[in-house]
Design an enzyme around this catalytic site. Structure first.
Site, PDB file in Angstrom:
ATOM      1  CG  HIS A  87      -0.600   0.297   2.490  1.00 31.96           C
ATOM      2  ND1 HIS A  87      -0.264  -0.665   3.415  1.00 31.96           N
ATOM      3  CD2 HIS A  87      -0.443   1.480   3.136  1.00 31.96           C
ATOM      4  CE1 HIS A  87       0.072  -0.096   4.558  1.00 31.96           C
ATOM      5  NE2 HIS A  87      -0.027   1.203   4.423  1.00 31.96           N
ATOM      6  CG  ASP A 223       0.377  -4.038   2.866  1.00 28.05           C
ATOM      7  OD1 ASP A 223       0.884  -3.575   1.823  1.00 28.05           O
ATOM      8  OD2 ASP A 223      -0.378  -3.382   3.607  1.00 28.05           O
ATOM      9  CB  SER A 653       2.720   1.625   6.487  1.00 24.89           C
ATOM     10  OG  SER A 653       1.513   1.218   7.044  1.00 24.89           O
TER      11      SER A 653
HETATM   12  N1  ARG Z   1      -4.808   0.416   7.793  1.00 23.98           N
HETATM   13  C1  ARG Z   1      -3.496   0.465   7.212  1.00 23.98           C
HETATM   14  C2  ARG Z   1      -2.903   1.880   7.396  1.00 23.98           C
HETATM   15  O1  ARG Z   1      -3.421   2.683   8.002  1.00 23.98           O
HETATM   16  C3  ARG Z   1      -3.420  -0.079   5.830  1.00 23.98           C
HETATM   17  C4  ARG Z   1      -4.223   0.618   4.791  1.00 23.98           C
HETATM   18  C5  ARG Z   1      -4.096   0.040   3.415  1.00 23.98           C
HETATM   19  N2  ARG Z   1      -5.069  -0.986   3.150  1.00 23.98           N
HETATM   20  C6  ARG Z   1      -6.392  -0.775   2.841  1.00 23.98           C
HETATM   21  N3  ARG Z   1      -7.163  -1.799   2.639  1.00 23.98           N
HETATM   22  N4  ARG Z   1      -6.888   0.427   2.698  1.00 23.98           N
HETATM   23  O2  ARG Z   1      -2.623   2.666   6.564  1.00 23.98           O
HETATM   24  N1  ASP Z   2      -1.359   1.303   8.117  1.00 27.26           N
HETATM   25  C1  ASP Z   2      -0.622   2.376   8.737  1.00 27.26           C
HETATM   26  C2  ASP Z   2       0.329   3.043   7.754  1.00 27.26           C
HETATM   27  O1  ASP Z   2       0.054   3.081   6.570  1.00 27.26           O
HETATM   28  C3  ASP Z   2       0.074   1.903   9.969  1.00 27.26           C
HETATM   29  C4  ASP Z   2      -0.780   2.083  11.182  1.00 27.26           C
HETATM   30  O2  ASP Z   2      -1.545   3.065  11.243  1.00 27.26           O
HETATM   31  O3  ASP Z   2      -0.641   1.287  12.099  1.00 27.26           O
HETATM   32  O4  ASP Z   2       1.268   3.713   8.119  1.00 27.26           O
END
Ligand code: ARG
Ligand code: ASP
Length: 726
Positions: A87, A223, A653
């Site tokens: 991502h 990921d 991330s």
């Molecule tokens: N929650 C994670 C972070 O805050 C991963 C986001 C990417 N994945 C998604 N399905 N949107 O960024």
């Molecule tokens: N998914 C998050 C990021 O993209 C990481 C988190 O918020 O724990 O940085």
């Protein structure tokens, strides 16, 4: 009753004001030796703080990069190979994808250096050195200065510090405020701008489970993506050039094939974006009961509109996929945040902490005169802020979401430039406006946008106090309000092809264009929305916020003085940090216990043929069927993800998860839903970070993608001494 309350307060206090609690904290790498090393070793670390951060010789920090300023990455080979999340690399993957070569759907693997794809604009930044410059930056600053006097002196001092910094010509530097402006650190950095895409799995692996699984445990997402840093022939940063060469790093991470067991020490090294750990209880309460719920409700409406179209229309699905994921990501995070703040009694804990603070302050005459009314003042300011903060959320989440208003804001700025500097001003502004407008229309569907307008502007009208509502919009909507016909007013004027219509205006002479723009409903409506927000909310908001910042700075200083037994870490501000904690499952609710590890078996359990979120590629299914895991499986099983008590946030991330010896064991990419309130109130009982097991990543590269040549670049180790590595 009073006694009971007192007892509860004391119990809660024991938990909050403990001596630097294990697991919580995003620590400054240059202070580890002084503040954390003992505890880290006590928790199982086998290396020293100097192995992590050292300015005299290569250390782990030399393998960590800020990836594009929004994620983290790490160097994992002697040839500048960089690992980050899928991502995080998604923009690059998407940019190079076409219908014929769909890297989002099918993945991408460069067979050799020549096939690696450049990404203009993408960069990685190494941290060379971090120096404490608080004395120089705060020289001459006194407590009776106004905020703006203080800031201009600080800016002047920072300029001086940066002018005199010892650095190489190809290095950069910046100074950042920590502990709400009580400390300042200088960062010397090296930024490489020729970053090429090397590999990415298909989305069905890299984003397996999509929005349904996002922020959730148990998780099964691979990921990750791979990039390579290219340098000039002298190994120094260089702009993109075809014959740049793979960068030879000072340090790259060794990769452990031994994995981790429950209880093992881990640490995460990266660039956490933003946290708010030292807020007043009133602020936490407001986030939990007012701001988060408001934003959640607005996004829920927006997501429902977009989702309805994405399900029916393949083209819209592609156009809106990234936007939808972005809106959904924070929407779901805030829900988890509200849930976690309430389930861990965050407000009550803050109140108990504040009561203890006040007690100690009152008992010391010197503190009392300095800090005696701090908490009360801060609390008062937060009540004042309340309506304006709500208006800000409404403006950004509604007016900022409707893309026609994003376009209108650019057009409005053109008119303003004309009014200020005539034709010259207009011409100067035009290229920027055109670029921004093109950006919007790149992935735009006018019907979706108009439905968004109808759904969201109704909330704008219904859920806000009258003073914050644009008088013009109220008039347009009429009495009783009819947002649908108001939307027709705005959109029909722009025809079925607003891009074409607007470009038509912009191709006219500046004078004619401005005249037409002034008459365009979307433009003058946006102008009125903006003016209303600025005059009724933003001015007051900035005013109150600047007072809050001042008090919050004093409160930070006071806490460090009053709670001498506590070790403080500064809030995240996108600078390099280390966080550490053990591998551990958790109990999300009554009678439910989560293991800290997931397996390929779980992917097959979730598998839904042809599903948009849970399809599994054929090749992966056949590797599973044949248990063909090579050196990456353990006991006939393939590990996929794991969780631990590392205190991370957005920006972490792509951060490496390292074992007790500093070997790479995982790739950080998320947190568990119950614990996303860790940005405000870390609680070791339910806060967990989620990592992809490095063995799953290697398995995908080697066995799934057949890109074993990349694994050959890496240094694989067996620190637990189970089997030799070839
Ligand atoms: N929650 C994670 C972070 O805050 C991963 C986001 C990417 N994945 C998604 N399905 N949107 O960024
Ligand atoms: N998914 C998050 C990021 O993209 C990481 C988190 O918020 O724990 O940085």
């Amino acid at each position: 009753m009073k006694l009971l309350k007192h007892f509860l307060v004391s119990v809660i206090l024991v938990c909050t004001v403990s001596l630097s609690r294990a697991d919580e904290g995003m620590w400054l790498p240059q202070l580890l030796a002084q503040l954390n090393e003992r505890q880290m070793k006590g928790m199982g670390m086998k290396i020293t703080a100097a192995d992590i951060y050292n300015i005299n010789k290569a250390s782990l920090k030399d393998a960590i990069v800020s990836f594009g300023g929004f994620c983290t990455g790490e160097v994992i080979s002697g040839k500048g190979l960089v690992l980050t999340n899928h991502h995080c690399g998604f923009d690059a993957i998407q940019n190079h994808s076409t219908l014929e070569r769909n890297y989002i759907r099918d993945g991408f693997w460069a067979a050799n250096n020549a096939e690696e794809i450049p990404n203009p604009g993408l960069f990685v930044t190494f941290i060379v050195r971090i120096d404490d410059v608080s004395k120089q930056v705060l020289a001459g600053v006194s407590s009776n200065m106004s905020e703006s006097e203080r800031q201009s002196l600080i800016d002047k001092n920072i300029a001086e510090v940066r002018k005199n910094v010892k650095k190489e010509s190809y290095q950069d530097n910046f100074v950042r405020a920590f502990f709400e402006g009580n400390r300042y650190y200088l960062f010397v950095t090296e930024t490489y701008r020729d970053i090429r895409l090397v590999g990415a799995p298909p989305s069905s692996i890299g984003n397996f489970g999509k929005d349904t699984d996002n922020w959730m445990w148990p998780r099964h997402t691979g990921d990750f993506s791979l990039f390579r840093i290219y340098a000039g022939k002298d190994n120094k940063p260089a702009e993109y050039a075809k014959d740049n060469v793979p960068y030879t790093p000072k340090r790259s991470l060794s990769i452990s094939l031994d994995g981790v067991s429950e209880g093992d020490f881990t640490m995460v090294f990266g660039f956490p974006g933003r946290t708010m750990q030292y807020l007043h209880s009133a602020a936490v309460n407001q986030i939990m009961t007012l701001n988060d719920p408001a934003k959640i409700a607005i996004r829920e409406k927006a997501l429902a509109v977009i989702d309805g179209f994405m399900r029916r229309d393949e083209k819209i699905k592609i156009q809106y996929a990234a936007k939808y994921a972005g809106i959904q990501n924070s929407y779901k995070k805030w829900q988890g945040e509200v849930m976690g703040l309430s389930s861990t009694n965050a407000v009550e804990k803050k109140q108990a902490y504040e009561a203890e603070f006040q007690k100690r302050v009152n008992a010391n005459p010197q503190w009392k005169s300095k800090y005696g009314s701090l908490l009360q003042d801060l609390g008062g300011l937060y009540s004042e802020l309340k309506p304006y903060g709500y208006a800000r959320d409404y403006f950004t989440e509604i007016v900022g979401r409707i893309e026609l208003f994003t376009v209108a804001s650019q057009l409005n700025a053109l008119v303003a430039a004309w009014d200020k500097d005539g034709e010259k001003g207009y011409q100067q502004r035009l290229p920027q406006a055109k670029r921004a407008i093109e950006n919007v229309f790149d992935e735009y569907n006018v019907t979706v946008d108009q439905r968004l307008f109808e759904a969201l502007m109704k909330l704008y009208l219904d859920d806000q106090e009258d003073v914050f509502i644009s008088p013009l919009f109220k008039k347009m909507a009429g009495e009783p309000a009819d947002v649908v016909s108001a939307s027709q007013n705005v959109y029909s004027e722009l025809t079925a092809d607003p891009e074409n219509y607007i470009n038509g205006i912009l191709s006219k002479s500046p004078a004619d264009a401005v005249e037409l723009l002034r008459k365009t409903t979307a433009v003058y409506l946006y102008n009125d929305l903006l003016k209303t927000y600025q005059s009724q909310a933003q001015g007051r908001l900035n005013d109150i916020q600047s007072k809050i910042n001042r008090f919050q700075r004093q409160y930070m200083e006071a806490q460090m003085e009053v709670f001498k037994e506590k070790t403080f870490y500064p809030d995240a501000i996108s600078t390099l940090r280390v966080t550490y904690g053990n591998v551990k499952g958790y109990n999300p609710r009554d009678a439910v216990t989560y293991d800290p590890f997931t397996w390929l078996d779980g992917i097959m359990e979730k598998y839904q043929p042809g599903d948009y979120e849970f399809d599994v590629p054929e090749k992966l299914r056949s590797l599973y069927a044949g248990k063909d895991y090579g050196q990456y499986g353990i006991n006939g099983k393939m590990p996929v993800c794991f969780i631990a008590r590392n205190h991370t946030t957005g920006g972490n991330s792509g951060s490496p998860a390292l074992d007790a010896w500093g070997n790479l064991v995982g790739l950080n990419f998320d947190r568990v839903w119950e614990g996303t309130m860790s940005d405000i109130n870390y609680d070791p009982s339910i806060c967990r970070n989620i990592m992809v097991d490095i063995r799953y990543i290697l398995f995908i590269i080697d066995k799934y993608a057949g890109a074993g040549h990349l694994v050959k670049e890496m240094n694989l180790v067996r620190p637990k001494g189970k089997k030799p590595v070839k």
